[in-house]
Design a protein around this motif. Structure first.
Motif, PDB file in Angstrom:
ATOM      1  N   VAL A  90     -10.280   0.995   0.144  1.00  0.00           N
ATOM      2  CA  VAL A  90     -10.162   1.661   1.202  1.00  0.00           C
ATOM      3  C   VAL A  90      -8.779   2.064   1.328  1.00  0.00           C
ATOM      4  O   VAL A  90      -7.721   1.458   0.422  1.00  0.00           O
ATOM      5  CB  VAL A  90     -10.171   0.599   2.493  1.00  0.00           C
ATOM      6  N   PRO A  91      -8.163   3.119   1.915  1.00  0.00           N
ATOM      7  CA  PRO A  91      -7.092   3.715   2.233  1.00  0.00           C
ATOM      8  C   PRO A  91      -6.073   2.623   2.695  1.00  0.00           C
ATOM      9  O   PRO A  91      -6.467   1.809   3.579  1.00  0.00           O
ATOM     10  CB  PRO A  91      -6.871   4.823   2.927  1.00  0.00           C
ATOM     11  N   VAL A  92      -4.757   2.473   2.093  1.00  0.00           N
ATOM     12  CA  VAL A  92      -3.816   1.583   2.575  1.00  0.00           C
ATOM     13  C   VAL A  92      -2.796   2.066   3.235  1.00  0.00           C
ATOM     14  O   VAL A  92      -2.084   3.104   2.706  1.00  0.00           O
ATOM     15  CB  VAL A  92      -3.557   0.636   1.594  1.00  0.00           C
ATOM     16  N   ILE A  93      -2.272   1.887   4.349  1.00  0.00           N
ATOM     17  CA  ILE A  93      -1.142   2.486   5.111  1.00  0.00           C
ATOM     18  C   ILE A  93       0.071   1.824   4.697  1.00  0.00           C
ATOM     19  O   ILE A  93       0.252   0.514   4.916  1.00  0.00           O
ATOM     20  CB  ILE A  93      -1.242   2.438   6.821  1.00  0.00           C
ATOM     21  N   ILE A  94       1.053   2.357   4.210  1.00  0.00           N
ATOM     22  CA  ILE A  94       2.387   1.730   4.018  1.00  0.00           C
ATOM     23  C   ILE A  94       3.633   2.094   4.571  1.00  0.00           C
ATOM     24  O   ILE A  94       4.511   1.621   4.959  1.00  0.00           O
ATOM     25  CB  ILE A  94       2.674   2.028   2.348  1.00  0.00           C
ATOM     26  N   ILE A  95       3.542   3.508   5.590  1.00  0.00           N
ATOM     27  CA  ILE A  95       4.304   3.724   6.520  1.00  0.00           C
ATOM     28  C   ILE A  95       3.887   4.090   7.706  1.00  0.00           C
ATOM     29  O   ILE A  95       2.931   4.791   7.816  1.00  0.00           O
ATOM     30  CB  ILE A  95       5.248   4.750   5.854  1.00  0.00           C
ATOM     31  N   ARG A  96       4.062   3.427   8.813  1.00  0.00           N
ATOM     32  CA  ARG A  96       3.605   3.516  10.195  1.00  0.00           C
ATOM     33  C   ARG A  96       4.510   3.853  10.992  1.00  0.00           C
ATOM     34  O   ARG A  96       5.514   2.813  11.207  1.00  0.00           O
ATOM     35  CB  ARG A  96       2.363   2.375  10.381  1.00  0.00           C
ATOM     36  N   ASP A  97       4.702   4.835  11.968  1.00  0.00           N
ATOM     37  CA  ASP A  97       5.738   5.056  13.143  1.00  0.00           C
ATOM     38  C   ASP A  97       6.950   5.059  12.456  1.00  0.00           C
ATOM     39  O   ASP A  97       7.938   4.466  13.051  1.00  0.00           O
ATOM     40  CB  ASP A  97       5.616   4.092  13.922  1.00  0.00           C
ATOM     41  N   GLY A  98       7.189   5.566  11.025  1.00  0.00           N
ATOM     42  CA  GLY A  98       8.411   5.675  10.423  1.00  0.00           C
ATOM     43  C   GLY A  98       8.809   4.392   9.823  1.00  0.00           C
ATOM     44  O   GLY A  98       9.975   4.192   9.122  1.00  0.00           O
ATOM     45  N   LYS A  99       8.070   3.357  10.004  1.00  0.00           N
ATOM     46  CA  LYS A  99       8.538   1.894   9.224  1.00  0.00           C
ATOM     47  C   LYS A  99       7.585   1.492   7.945  1.00  0.00           C
ATOM     48  O   LYS A  99       6.456   1.639   8.080  1.00  0.00           O
ATOM     49  CB  LYS A  99       8.316   0.968  10.469  1.00  0.00           C
ATOM     50  N   LEU A 100       8.185   1.349   7.011  1.00  0.00           N
ATOM     51  CA  LEU A 100       8.085   0.813   5.611  1.00  0.00           C
ATOM     52  C   LEU A 100       7.086  -0.599   5.940  1.00  0.00           C
ATOM     53  O   LEU A 100       7.719  -1.627   6.233  1.00  0.00           O
ATOM     54  CB  LEU A 100       8.800   0.829   4.642  1.00  0.00           C
ATOM     55  N   ASP A 101       5.940  -0.741   5.330  1.00  0.00           N
ATOM     56  CA  ASP A 101       5.321  -2.169   5.363  1.00  0.00           C
ATOM     57  C   ASP A 101       5.540  -2.693   3.947  1.00  0.00           C
ATOM     58  O   ASP A 101       4.676  -2.264   2.932  1.00  0.00           O
ATOM     59  CB  ASP A 101       3.791  -1.837   5.580  1.00  0.00           C
ATOM     60  N   GLN A 102       6.375  -3.434   3.879  1.00  0.00           N
ATOM     61  CA  GLN A 102       6.612  -3.949   2.448  1.00  0.00           C
ATOM     62  C   GLN A 102       5.543  -5.048   2.013  1.00  0.00           C
ATOM     63  O   GLN A 102       5.214  -5.284   0.826  1.00  0.00           O
ATOM     64  CB  GLN A 102       8.084  -4.545   2.667  1.00  0.00           C
ATOM     65  N   LYS A 103       4.807  -5.749   2.926  1.00  0.00           N
ATOM     66  CA  LYS A 103       3.734  -6.569   2.538  1.00  0.00           C
ATOM     67  C   LYS A 103       2.555  -5.820   1.847  1.00  0.00           C
ATOM     68  O   LYS A 103       2.191  -6.216   0.785  1.00  0.00           O
ATOM     69  CB  LYS A 103       3.202  -7.220   3.672  1.00  0.00           C
ATOM     70  N   GLN A 104       2.342  -4.570   2.332  1.00  0.00           N
ATOM     71  CA  GLN A 104       1.231  -3.692   1.804  1.00  0.00           C
ATOM     72  C   GLN A 104       1.841  -2.993   0.229  1.00  0.00           C
ATOM     73  O   GLN A 104       0.940  -2.957  -0.668  1.00  0.00           O
ATOM     74  CB  GLN A 104       1.142  -2.702   2.678  1.00  0.00           C
ATOM     75  N   MET A 105       3.250  -2.696   0.100  1.00  0.00           N
ATOM     76  CA  MET A 105       3.559  -2.440  -0.951  1.00  0.00           C
ATOM     77  C   MET A 105       3.352  -3.343  -2.101  1.00  0.00           C
ATOM     78  O   MET A 105       3.113  -3.217  -3.194  1.00  0.00           O
ATOM     79  CB  MET A 105       4.890  -1.880  -0.859  1.00  0.00           C
ATOM     80  N   LYS A 106       3.586  -4.705  -1.832  1.00  0.00           N
ATOM     81  CA  LYS A 106       3.766  -5.884  -2.752  1.00  0.00           C
ATOM     82  C   LYS A 106       2.249  -6.323  -3.078  1.00  0.00           C
ATOM     83  O   LYS A 106       1.968  -6.371  -4.183  1.00  0.00           O
ATOM     84  CB  LYS A 106       4.080  -7.206  -2.261  1.00  0.00           C
ATOM     85  N   ALA A 107       1.247  -5.926  -2.140  1.00  0.00           N
ATOM     86  CA  ALA A 107      -0.192  -6.015  -2.196  1.00  0.00           C
ATOM     87  C   ALA A 107      -0.585  -4.998  -3.125  1.00  0.00           C
ATOM     88  O   ALA A 107      -1.413  -5.431  -4.108  1.00  0.00           O
ATOM     89  CB  ALA A 107      -0.867  -6.098  -1.051  1.00  0.00           C
ATOM     90  N   LEU A 108      -0.216  -3.896  -3.302  1.00  0.00           N
ATOM     91  CA  LEU A 108      -0.366  -2.709  -4.142  1.00  0.00           C
ATOM     92  C   LEU A 108       0.405  -2.706  -5.360  1.00  0.00           C
ATOM     93  O   LEU A 108       0.051  -2.146  -6.236  1.00  0.00           O
ATOM     94  CB  LEU A 108      -0.181  -1.348  -3.263  1.00  0.00           C
ATOM     95  N   ARG A 109       1.436  -3.706  -5.491  1.00  0.00           N
ATOM     96  CA  ARG A 109       2.277  -3.685  -6.531  1.00  0.00           C
ATOM     97  C   ARG A 109       2.742  -2.438  -6.569  1.00  0.00           C
ATOM     98  O   ARG A 109       2.962  -1.849  -7.865  1.00  0.00           O
ATOM     99  CB  ARG A 109       1.416  -4.186  -8.014  1.00  0.00           C
ATOM    100  N   LEU A 110       3.175  -1.817  -5.557  1.00  0.00           N
ATOM    101  CA  LEU A 110       3.848  -0.442  -5.543  1.00  0.00           C
ATOM    102  C   LEU A 110       5.440  -0.565  -5.426  1.00  0.00           C
ATOM    103  O   LEU A 110       5.825  -1.162  -4.470  1.00  0.00           O
ATOM    104  CB  LEU A 110       3.368   0.371  -4.487  1.00  0.00           C
TER     105      LEU A 110
END
Length: 222
Positions: A90-110
């Protein structure tokens, strides 16, 4: 040597057919299942070419099987959302309302470098300009910029106009494209008159395009 040559031609033709059967996609747009099938097919195809002791059918059968399985999986993905989620993710949102989601970045190893590079690929060089960003199932990054950084449109400027289809290729490398002529309802006589006016012939034209209003652009072969 001739046996290897013939085997290579047969498998090459089969690979082209298999890829066409699986659909038009660039490597960066492949779903995980499609990428796995592509890698497997390429590896299987090399075996009968390198080793003439392996029956050609041993390479043909698994290639056709894998391509057919991929088509079947694509059909099941269309019919079932569950299958689609399991095979493609599924698509993963990593920036919402201008805020970076660091947890999702770690989950994606991005990494930060990966994110910045992907943003540059979308012509965004400052992360503070981003309102919303999604990592698609293909791994591509989709970016929605904040209002003040978005490109101005004709609607924003209240400009009036009509939407038109882009020009169609009528002649490509000295050859008439009949499908384009039919879509634009162009008679061959009309094209001949244009070519006479330009003092050239179909075989001497590298590219000719025509739009809905019969405006044309013509480039002759060098």
């Amino acid at each position: 040597m001739s046996v290897v040559f013939i085997r290579a031609i047969i498998l090459y033709t089969l690979l082209i057919f298999s890829v066409r059967l699986m659909g038009k996609r660039q490597i960066g747009e492949l779903q995980p299942s499609e990428l796995a099938v592509t890698i497997l097919i390429s590896n299987i195809a090399t075996l009968p070419v390198e080793d003439t002791g392996i029956p050609l059918l041993t390479g043909i059968v698994p290639i056709i099987t894998l391509a057919s399985l991929d088509v079947l999986m694509s059909w099941l993905s269309i019919k079932s959302r569950t299958v689609r989620r399991l095979s493609c993710g599924v698509p993963v949102i990593i920036i919402r309302d201008g805020k970076l989601d660091q947890k999702q970045m770690k989950a994606l190893r991005l990494t930060v470098d990966d994110l910045i590079a992907a943003l540059r690929g979308q012509n965004v060089f400052d992360i503070s300009e981003v309102q919303f960003a999604v990592v698609e199932t293909t791994g591509n990054l989709s970016v929605y910029q904040k209002f003040q950084y978005r490109n101005t449109t004709n609607e924003d400027m209240s400009l009036k106009g009509t939407s038109k289809n882009p020009p169609e290729v009528i002649i490509a490398d000295g050859e008439l494209i009949r499908g384009s002529m039919e879509r634009l309802s162009l008679a061959e006589e009309w094209i001949e008159n244009i070519l006479k006016k330009e003092k050239t012939a179909v075989k001497d034209v590298f590219l000719m395009t025509v739009d809905d209003d019969r405006n044309y652009s013509l480039i002759e072969k060098e």
